[in-house]
Design a protein around this motif. Structure first.
Motif, short mmCIF file in Angstrom:
data_model
loop_
_atom_site.label_atom_id
_atom_site.label_comp_id
_atom_site.label_asym_id
_atom_site.label_seq_id
_atom_site.Cartn_x
_atom_site.Cartn_y
_atom_site.Cartn_z
N GLY A 172 -10.52 6.55 5.39
CA GLY A 172 -11.51 7.57 5.05
C GLY A 172 -11.28 8.85 5.83
O GLY A 172 -11.39 9.96 5.30
N THR A 230 -7.72 0.50 8.58
CA THR A 230 -9.06 0.07 8.19
C THR A 230 -9.65 1.11 7.24
O THR A 230 -9.10 2.20 7.08
CB THR A 230 -9.96 -0.02 9.43
N ALA A 231 -10.79 0.75 6.65
CA ALA A 231 -11.46 1.69 5.74
C ALA A 231 -11.82 2.98 6.47
O ALA A 231 -11.72 4.08 5.91
CB ALA A 231 -12.70 1.03 5.16
#
Ligand code: FMN
Length: 183
Positions: A57, A52-53
């Protein structure tokens, strides 16, 4: 240097321990600090097919940092699941860099969590530094770690940890620049 605050528990004291450590580290001089508070990352409990983002990140900030300090509680003689889920979001990003530990818990000061983390971080080709900061919650008030009869000892332990981490950080930075890591 990235500081990972591991506990995401409601009502945690980990944020206070993390804040105190970051204040001490800021006073050590010359360190660029990036605080990765896992409570602020929406890292999924179930590993998805694609990162996922939030996972990407997190991995990116691990990639940028050249040394790490993990601020962790002890849960049932180990470290919390939230931390393992975050560690596993990155792999090569950790490689050939040093990791230090600030732990807390009752009596043993979170040492069992640290020993389990040493195994995990060996698998990730990191160098874990010998000396950790281990806070016994029976001795320390996490809301006021800079004061009280045990504050001076804790401050010395932070200095020792950071001295070792900086030494390894610089040595491993030079090593990575001189030749590709073999692992
Ligand atoms: C699920 C759970 C298991 C725990 N197990 C231990 C343990 O094995 N040893 C210990 O010293 N403290 C243990 N504790 C006490 C924690 O170290 C203490 O509650 C600490 O404040 C937790 O960190 P946090 O508030 O940042 O989440 C446990 C706490 C929880 C919630």
């Amino acid at each position: 240097m990235a500081v990972l605050v591991a506990s995401t528990r409601e009502g945690r004291v980990g944020d206070e321990v993390g804040r105190w450590f970051v204040e001490c580290a800021a006073g050590h001089g010359g360190l660029a600090l990036d605080v990765l508070d896992l409570a602020t990352f929406a890292i999924p409990a179930r590993y998805p097919a694609e990162p996922t983002a939030a996972m990407a990140g997190f991995a990116k900030r691990i990639a940028v940092a050249e040394a790490y300090v993990v601020v962790t509680p002890e849960y049932n003689r180990s470290f919390p699941a939230s931390l393992k889920q975050a560690i596993d979001c990155a792999y090569a990003e950790w490689r050939a860099k040093p990791v230090g530990f600030v732990s807390y818990g009752y009596r043993a000061g979170g040492r069992y969590a640290v020993e389990h983390l040493r195994d995990v971080f060996t698998e990730l080709h990191t160098a874990t530094v010998r000396d950790a900061v281990c806070l016994d919650l029976l001795e320390h008030d996490c809301g006021n770690l800079g004061a009280g009869p045990h504050a001076e000892g804790a401050g010395h332990a932070v200095t020792t940890l950071l001295d070792e981490l900086v030494w390894w950080g610089l040595a491993l930075r030079d090593g990575r620049r001189a030749r590709p890591y073999c692992g």
